[in-house]
Motif scaffolding. Sequence first.
Motif, PDB file in Angstrom:
ATOM      1  N   LEU A 158     -16.554   6.983  -4.669  1.00 14.80           N
ATOM      2  CA  LEU A 158     -17.327   5.829  -5.112  1.00 14.80           C
ATOM      3  C   LEU A 158     -16.841   4.532  -4.474  1.00 14.80           C
ATOM      4  CD1 LEU A 158     -17.647   6.626  -8.929  1.00 14.80           C
ATOM      5  CD2 LEU A 158     -19.463   6.741  -7.218  1.00 14.80           C
ATOM      6  N   ASP A 159     -17.802   3.732  -3.990  1.00 15.99           N
ATOM      7  CA  ASP A 159     -17.530   2.386  -3.461  1.00 15.99           C
ATOM      8  C   ASP A 159     -16.538   2.410  -2.303  1.00 15.99           C
ATOM      9  OD1 ASP A 159     -19.213   1.624  -5.449  1.00 15.99           O
ATOM     10  OD2 ASP A 159     -17.675   0.734  -6.732  1.00 15.99           O
ATOM     11  N   ARG A 160     -16.742   3.309  -1.366  1.00 12.22           N
ATOM     12  CA  ARG A 160     -15.906   3.383  -0.169  1.00 12.22           C
ATOM     13  C   ARG A 160     -16.774   3.117   1.069  1.00 12.22           C
ATOM     14  NH1 ARG A 160     -11.009   2.968  -2.324  1.00 12.22           N
ATOM     15  NH2 ARG A 160     -12.430   1.698  -3.552  1.00 12.22           N
ATOM     16  N   ASN A 161     -16.125   2.743   2.169  1.00 13.30           N
ATOM     17  CA  ASN A 161     -16.746   2.626   3.494  1.00 13.30           C
ATOM     18  C   ASN A 161     -17.923   1.644   3.508  1.00 13.30           C
ATOM     19  OD1 ASN A 161     -14.888   4.634   3.907  1.00 13.30           O
ATOM     20  ND2 ASN A 161     -16.361   6.245   4.340  1.00 13.30           N
ATOM     21  N   HIS A 162     -17.604   0.369   3.372  1.00 10.85           N
ATOM     22  CA  HIS A 162     -18.628  -0.666   3.287  1.00 10.85           C
ATOM     23  C   HIS A 162     -18.999  -1.276   4.636  1.00 10.85           C
ATOM     24  CE1 HIS A 162     -18.233  -0.543  -1.047  1.00 10.85           C
ATOM     25  NE2 HIS A 162     -16.948  -0.773  -0.963  1.00 10.85           N
ATOM     26  N   GLY A 163     -18.278  -0.956   5.685  1.00 10.48           N
ATOM     27  CA  GLY A 163     -18.540  -1.566   6.979  1.00 10.48           C
ATOM     28  C   GLY A 163     -19.910  -1.215   7.532  1.00 10.48           C
ATOM     29  N   GLY A 164     -20.406  -2.039   8.457  1.00  8.46           N
ATOM     30  CA  GLY A 164     -21.692  -1.787   9.086  1.00  8.46           C
ATOM     31  C   GLY A 164     -21.537  -0.950  10.348  1.00  8.46           C
ATOM     32  N   VAL A 165     -20.939  -1.533  11.367  1.00 11.99           N
ATOM     33  CA  VAL A 165     -20.678  -0.832  12.625  1.00 11.99           C
ATOM     34  C   VAL A 165     -19.239  -0.348  12.674  1.00 11.99           C
ATOM     35  CG1 VAL A 165     -20.645  -1.056  15.146  1.00 11.99           C
ATOM     36  CG2 VAL A 165     -22.429  -2.208  13.815  1.00 11.99           C
ATOM     37  N   LEU A 166     -18.319  -1.124  12.118  1.00 15.72           N
ATOM     38  CA  LEU A 166     -16.892  -0.834  12.200  1.00 15.72           C
ATOM     39  C   LEU A 166     -16.313  -0.423  10.849  1.00 15.72           C
ATOM     40  CD1 LEU A 166     -15.801  -3.961  14.299  1.00 15.72           C
ATOM     41  CD2 LEU A 166     -16.425  -1.692  15.172  1.00 15.72           C
ATOM     42  N   MET A 167     -15.230   0.354  10.900  1.00 16.29           N
ATOM     43  CA  MET A 167     -14.455   0.685   9.707  1.00 16.29           C
ATOM     44  C   MET A 167     -13.182  -0.148   9.632  1.00 16.29           C
ATOM     45  SD  MET A 167     -15.857   3.123   7.768  1.00 16.29           S
ATOM     46  CE  MET A 167     -17.285   2.035   7.896  1.00 16.29           C
ATOM     47  N   VAL A 168     -13.045  -1.122  10.514  1.00 13.83           N
ATOM     48  CA  VAL A 168     -11.826  -1.924  10.611  1.00 13.83           C
ATOM     49  C   VAL A 168     -11.527  -2.643   9.306  1.00 13.83           C
ATOM     50  CG1 VAL A 168     -10.755  -3.891  11.764  1.00 13.83           C
ATOM     51  CG2 VAL A 168     -12.034  -2.207  13.101  1.00 13.83           C
ATOM     52  N   PHE A 169     -12.514  -3.300   8.727  1.00 12.00           N
ATOM     53  CA  PHE A 169     -12.264  -4.080   7.514  1.00 12.00           C
ATOM     54  C   PHE A 169     -12.068  -3.172   6.299  1.00 12.00           C
ATOM     55  CE2 PHE A 169     -14.549  -7.160  10.252  1.00 12.00           C
ATOM     56  CZ  PHE A 169     -13.501  -8.059  10.396  1.00 12.00           C
ATOM     57  N   ASP A 170     -12.686  -1.997   6.300  1.00  8.46           N
ATOM     58  CA  ASP A 170     -12.405  -1.032   5.228  1.00  8.46           C
ATOM     59  C   ASP A 170     -10.948  -0.606   5.279  1.00  8.46           C
ATOM     60  OD1 ASP A 170     -14.902  -0.139   3.656  1.00  8.46           O
ATOM     61  OD2 ASP A 170     -15.617  -0.227   5.724  1.00  8.46           O
ATOM     62  N   ARG A 171     -10.431  -0.376   6.457  1.00  8.51           N
ATOM     63  CA  ARG A 171      -9.021  -0.006   6.586  1.00  8.51           C
ATOM     64  C   ARG A 171      -8.129  -1.175   6.199  1.00  8.51           C
ATOM     65  NH1 ARG A 171      -7.221   4.465   8.803  1.00  8.51           N
ATOM     66  NH2 ARG A 171      -8.653   5.972   9.730  1.00  8.51           N
ATOM     67  N   LEU A 172      -8.508  -2.372   6.622  1.00  9.94           N
ATOM     68  CA  LEU A 172      -7.698  -3.552   6.338  1.00  9.94           C
ATOM     69  C   LEU A 172      -7.637  -3.846   4.848  1.00  9.94           C
ATOM     70  CD1 LEU A 172      -6.119  -5.976   7.525  1.00  9.94           C
ATOM     71  CD2 LEU A 172      -8.303  -7.200   7.659  1.00  9.94           C
TER      72      LEU A 172
END
Length: 309
Positions: free
Chosen positions: A199-213
């Motif tokens: 639930l509520d994971r992986n919000h990025g559009g093109v990149l996963m950078v900010f999800d990791r950050l």
Amino acid sequence: MSVHHYLLFFAPVFLTMIAVEVFVGRKRGLALYSRGETTASIAIALGQRLLALFPLSLVGFITLSAYENRLFEIPSDAWWYIPLLFVLMEFAYYWFHRLSHGVRWLWATHSVHHSIEEMNILASYRFGWTGRISMGGLIYAPLALLGFPPAHYLAMLAVNLMYQSWLHTDLIGKLGPLEGIVNTPSAHRVHHAKNADYLDRNHGGVLMVFDRLFGTYQAERDHVPVEYGLVTPSGSKNPLRIAFHEWGSMLKDLRRHRPAAWPGLLFGPPGWAPDGQARTSADIRREYRNSLGAPDANLAIAPSVQPAE
């Protein structure tokens, strides 16, 4: 011009992708498009298209005002202009998307996109009708204040959404070293899941950078099939009910509780209640991990956990 006007230019590619997905799915013996969900998605997309014909909105007025009082004059012909706008849009989109899951007022619109209980490319156009009420677009207004013309960053947002359209499919598996760097079908399946730990994971559009950050990245686990849809579904394929289901639930909660609780019911996370009886996605995830005896574990996922009504 709204972002939905830009998306019209993508329509031929979008329809071609659907045709290819249906063809490949049939070749593999998969039924990717059920009648009820497909009809609902088409009706919701048409409704969104009609609403886009009416250009007036408070968000638009505030955005234009922000641009008229911009802080900087940014040269649009500089070599770094598009890369900078891309990164800033990705950052803004991440927070728009994350807050659309974490603030109930925004979730009332965004939940429409997550209401579908199957994953296909048509689902990428299942947008809520009430964006002018929830006004989540204000999250992008700082870009105008910085000096980016609204037409430019809306075009970049449209590119972002166009990219995401191909992510809505079960036909494409994991993409090796790209996982966790850019958004992929696997990462986006996690985003659409109602499984407790997804639930509520992986919000990025093109990149996963900010999800990791910011700690919201979650890889798909091969041994656990994703369950799509809402934790508390609308129980209907009627596009009107889908579009206004969460708003109706929110109004019912306001009637049941005293005005002192209204700020939390409107702007707290979905599932929050002043009596502590309902559960948010964070509560569901924590309860699941506690059931494993490891609150911080990143382990297997329960098929689904329903919140208390």
